[in-house]
Design a protein around this motif. Structure first.
Motif, PDB file in Angstrom:
ATOM      1  N   LEU A 115       7.583   4.862  -9.984  1.00 34.82           N
ATOM      2  CA  LEU A 115       6.598   5.490  -9.113  1.00 34.82           C
ATOM      3  C   LEU A 115       7.207   6.261  -7.946  1.00 34.82           C
ATOM      4  O   LEU A 115       6.668   7.281  -7.532  1.00 34.82           O
ATOM      5  N   MET A 116       8.320   5.769  -7.424  1.00 36.77           N
ATOM      6  CA  MET A 116       8.867   6.297  -6.177  1.00 36.77           C
ATOM      7  C   MET A 116      10.347   6.636  -6.324  1.00 36.77           C
ATOM      8  O   MET A 116      11.043   6.046  -7.144  1.00 36.77           O
ATOM      9  N   ASP A 117      10.807   7.556  -5.465  1.00 37.69           N
ATOM     10  CA  ASP A 117      12.236   7.801  -5.365  1.00 37.69           C
ATOM     11  C   ASP A 117      12.917   6.548  -4.831  1.00 37.69           C
ATOM     12  O   ASP A 117      12.339   5.788  -4.049  1.00 37.69           O
ATOM     13  N   GLU A 118      14.167   6.364  -5.217  1.00 34.91           N
ATOM     14  CA  GLU A 118      14.947   5.194  -4.821  1.00 34.91           C
ATOM     15  C   GLU A 118      14.980   5.004  -3.300  1.00 34.91           C
ATOM     16  O   GLU A 118      14.876   3.887  -2.799  1.00 34.91           O
ATOM     17  N   ALA A 119      15.094   6.106  -2.558  1.00 32.63           N
ATOM     18  CA  ALA A 119      15.206   6.029  -1.097  1.00 32.63           C
ATOM     19  C   ALA A 119      13.950   5.464  -0.444  1.00 32.63           C
ATOM     20  O   ALA A 119      14.010   4.942   0.669  1.00 32.63           O
ATOM     21  N   PHE A 120      12.802   5.547  -1.132  1.00 36.44           N
ATOM     22  CA  PHE A 120      11.558   5.001  -0.583  1.00 36.44           C
ATOM     23  C   PHE A 120      11.203   3.659  -1.211  1.00 36.44           C
ATOM     24  O   PHE A 120      10.645   2.791  -0.549  1.00 36.44           O
ATOM     25  N   ALA A 121      11.550   3.457  -2.474  1.00 38.26           N
ATOM     26  CA  ALA A 121      11.295   2.172  -3.123  1.00 38.26           C
ATOM     27  C   ALA A 121      12.060   1.045  -2.432  1.00 38.26           C
ATOM     28  O   ALA A 121      11.550  -0.063  -2.289  1.00 38.26           O
ATOM     29  N   LEU A 125       0.843  -1.181   0.000  1.00 41.01           N
ATOM     30  CA  LEU A 125       0.000   0.000   0.000  1.00 41.01           C
ATOM     31  C   LEU A 125       0.885   1.240   0.000  1.00 41.01           C
ATOM     32  O   LEU A 125       1.745   1.399   0.861  1.00 41.01           O
ATOM     33  N   LEU A 126       0.655   2.113  -0.971  1.00 42.73           N
ATOM     34  CA  LEU A 126       1.367   3.382  -1.053  1.00 42.73           C
ATOM     35  C   LEU A 126       0.369   4.519  -0.928  1.00 42.73           C
ATOM     36  O   LEU A 126      -0.772   4.404  -1.388  1.00 42.73           O
ATOM     37  N   VAL A 127       0.810   5.601  -0.304  1.00 39.86           N
ATOM     38  CA  VAL A 127      -0.009   6.808  -0.217  1.00 39.86           C
ATOM     39  C   VAL A 127       0.651   7.887  -1.058  1.00 39.86           C
ATOM     40  O   VAL A 127       1.873   7.978  -1.125  1.00 39.86           O
ATOM     41  N   GLN A 128      -0.191   8.688  -1.708  1.00 39.92           N
ATOM     42  CA  GLN A 128       0.330   9.848  -2.416  1.00 39.92           C
ATOM     43  C   GLN A 128       0.175  11.045  -1.489  1.00 39.92           C
ATOM     44  O   GLN A 128      -0.945  11.425  -1.125  1.00 39.92           O
ATOM     45  N   ARG A 129       1.301  11.627  -1.110  1.00 41.95           N
ATOM     46  CA  ARG A 129       1.301  12.726  -0.151  1.00 41.95           C
ATOM     47  C   ARG A 129       0.670  13.983  -0.746  1.00 41.95           C
ATOM     48  O   ARG A 129       0.894  14.296  -1.913  1.00 41.95           O
ATOM     49  N   ARG A 130      -0.107  14.667   0.062  1.00 40.66           N
ATOM     50  CA  ARG A 130      -0.711  15.932  -0.382  1.00 40.66           C
ATOM     51  C   ARG A 130       0.317  17.034  -0.561  1.00 40.66           C
ATOM     52  O   ARG A 130       0.194  17.872  -1.443  1.00 40.66           O
ATOM     53  N   ASP A 131       1.346  17.059   0.292  1.00 41.83           N
ATOM     54  CA  ASP A 131       2.281  18.190   0.271  1.00 41.83           C
ATOM     55  C   ASP A 131       3.232  18.196  -0.923  1.00 41.83           C
ATOM     56  O   ASP A 131       3.628  19.254  -1.388  1.00 41.83           O
ATOM     57  N   ASN A 132       3.612  17.011  -1.421  1.00 37.95           N
ATOM     58  CA  ASN A 132       4.572  17.001  -2.530  1.00 37.95           C
ATOM     59  C   ASN A 132       4.192  16.055  -3.666  1.00 37.95           C
ATOM     60  O   ASN A 132       4.934  15.969  -4.652  1.00 37.95           O
ATOM     61  N   GLY A 133       3.097  15.319  -3.535  1.00 32.73           N
ATOM     62  CA  GLY A 133       2.653  14.416  -4.595  1.00 32.73           C
ATOM     63  C   GLY A 133       3.422  13.127  -4.707  1.00 32.73           C
ATOM     64  O   GLY A 133       3.133  12.303  -5.577  1.00 32.73           O
ATOM     65  N   HIS A 134       4.406  12.890  -3.834  1.00 33.67           N
ATOM     66  CA  HIS A 134       5.218  11.675  -3.899  1.00 33.67           C
ATOM     67  C   HIS A 134       4.459  10.473  -3.346  1.00 33.67           C
ATOM     68  O   HIS A 134       3.630  10.601  -2.450  1.00 33.67           O
ATOM     69  N   GLY A 159      -5.959  14.411   5.389  1.00 32.09           N
ATOM     70  CA  GLY A 159      -5.248  15.663   5.203  1.00 32.09           C
ATOM     71  C   GLY A 159      -3.822  15.468   4.732  1.00 32.09           C
ATOM     72  O   GLY A 159      -3.207  16.378   4.187  1.00 32.09           O
ATOM     73  N   GLU A 160      -3.282  14.267   4.927  1.00 32.60           N
ATOM     74  CA  GLU A 160      -1.897  13.988   4.534  1.00 32.60           C
ATOM     75  C   GLU A 160      -1.796  13.182   3.243  1.00 32.60           C
ATOM     76  O   GLU A 160      -0.777  13.254   2.558  1.00 32.60           O
ATOM     77  N   ALA A 161      -2.810  12.386   2.928  1.00 30.72           N
ATOM     78  CA  ALA A 161      -2.763  11.500   1.758  1.00 30.72           C
ATOM     79  C   ALA A 161      -3.938  11.782   0.842  1.00 30.72           C
ATOM     80  O   ALA A 161      -5.086  11.739   1.269  1.00 30.72           O
ATOM     81  N   PRO A 213       5.328   4.608   1.414  1.00 28.57           N
ATOM     82  CA  PRO A 213       4.588   3.849   2.418  1.00 28.57           C
ATOM     83  C   PRO A 213       4.101   4.815   3.498  1.00 28.57           C
ATOM     84  O   PRO A 213       4.759   5.814   3.780  1.00 28.57           O
ATOM     85  N   PRO A 214       2.960   4.555   4.123  1.00 32.43           N
ATOM     86  CA  PRO A 214       2.472   5.457   5.166  1.00 32.43           C
ATOM     87  C   PRO A 214       3.378   5.456   6.391  1.00 32.43           C
ATOM     88  O   PRO A 214       3.941   4.424   6.761  1.00 32.43           O
ATOM     89  N   GLY A 215       3.506   6.629   7.004  1.00 34.57           N
ATOM     90  CA  GLY A 215       4.327   6.735   8.202  1.00 34.57           C
ATOM     91  C   GLY A 215       4.536   8.178   8.597  1.00 34.57           C
ATOM     92  O   GLY A 215       4.007   9.095   7.970  1.00 34.57           O
ATOM     93  N   GLY A 216       5.317   8.383   9.648  1.00 37.77           N
ATOM     94  CA  GLY A 216       5.600   9.729  10.120  1.00 37.77           C
ATOM     95  C   GLY A 216       6.390   9.703  11.409  1.00 37.77           C
ATOM     96  O   GLY A 216       6.899   8.667  11.830  1.00 37.77           O
TER      97      GLY A 216
END
Length: 134
Positions: free
Chosen positions: A104-110, A15-24, A88-90, A27-30
């Motif tokens: 789909l994702m930057d290397e650091a997150f993939a 499951l991937l979320v598309q962030r509201r702040d940057n569109g990236h 509000g975040e996704a 995976p969900p987290g914080g």
């Protein structure tokens, strides 16, 4: 310190979320709050971003963003309840196979998703600059 959950479905898609702040896509987290345990924070972050309740599984990786000094702990998770809802975040969600990650994702997150899919492996320990592995 931050946490992220690689929530897998029965087809080994993450499951991937598309962030509201940057569109990236990520995976969900914080960031953990001072008064909560790692697993409490993981459950809260996934619920806040997706609407899903999850059961944390094994730690699959430790990742340090060298530019920002943030350490992220990533866990494989399974959904136990709830339903996907925009937050509000996704702004969007998708279930992605390992073959879909590179475009789909930057290397650091993939790499976090790839590491979470390695059954029985020791947790990975990696450094990145926020986008690429170092």
């Amino acid at each position: 310190m931050s946490v992220a959950g690689v929530v897998l479905d029965d087809r080994k898609r993450a499951l991937l979320v598309q962030r509201r702040d940057n569109g990236h896509w990520e995976p969900p987290g914080g960031v953990l709050e001072l008064d909560e345990t790692v697993h409490e924070g993981l459950r809260r972050e996934v619920r806040e971003e997706t609407g899903l309740e999850v059961e944390p599984g094994p730690l699959t990786g430790v990742y340090k963003n060298m530019a920002r000094g943030i350490v992220a702990l990533v866990f494989r998770c399974r959904a136990t309840g709830g339903r996907l809802v925009e937050t509000g975040e996704a702004k969007d969600f998708r279930w992605a196979s390992v073959d879909e990650l590179d475009g789909l994702m930057d290397e650091a997150f993939a790499i976090r998703v790839r590491d979470a899919l390695r059954d029985g492996a020791e947790p990975a320990v990696r450094e990145h600059d926020g986008v690429r592995l170092l």
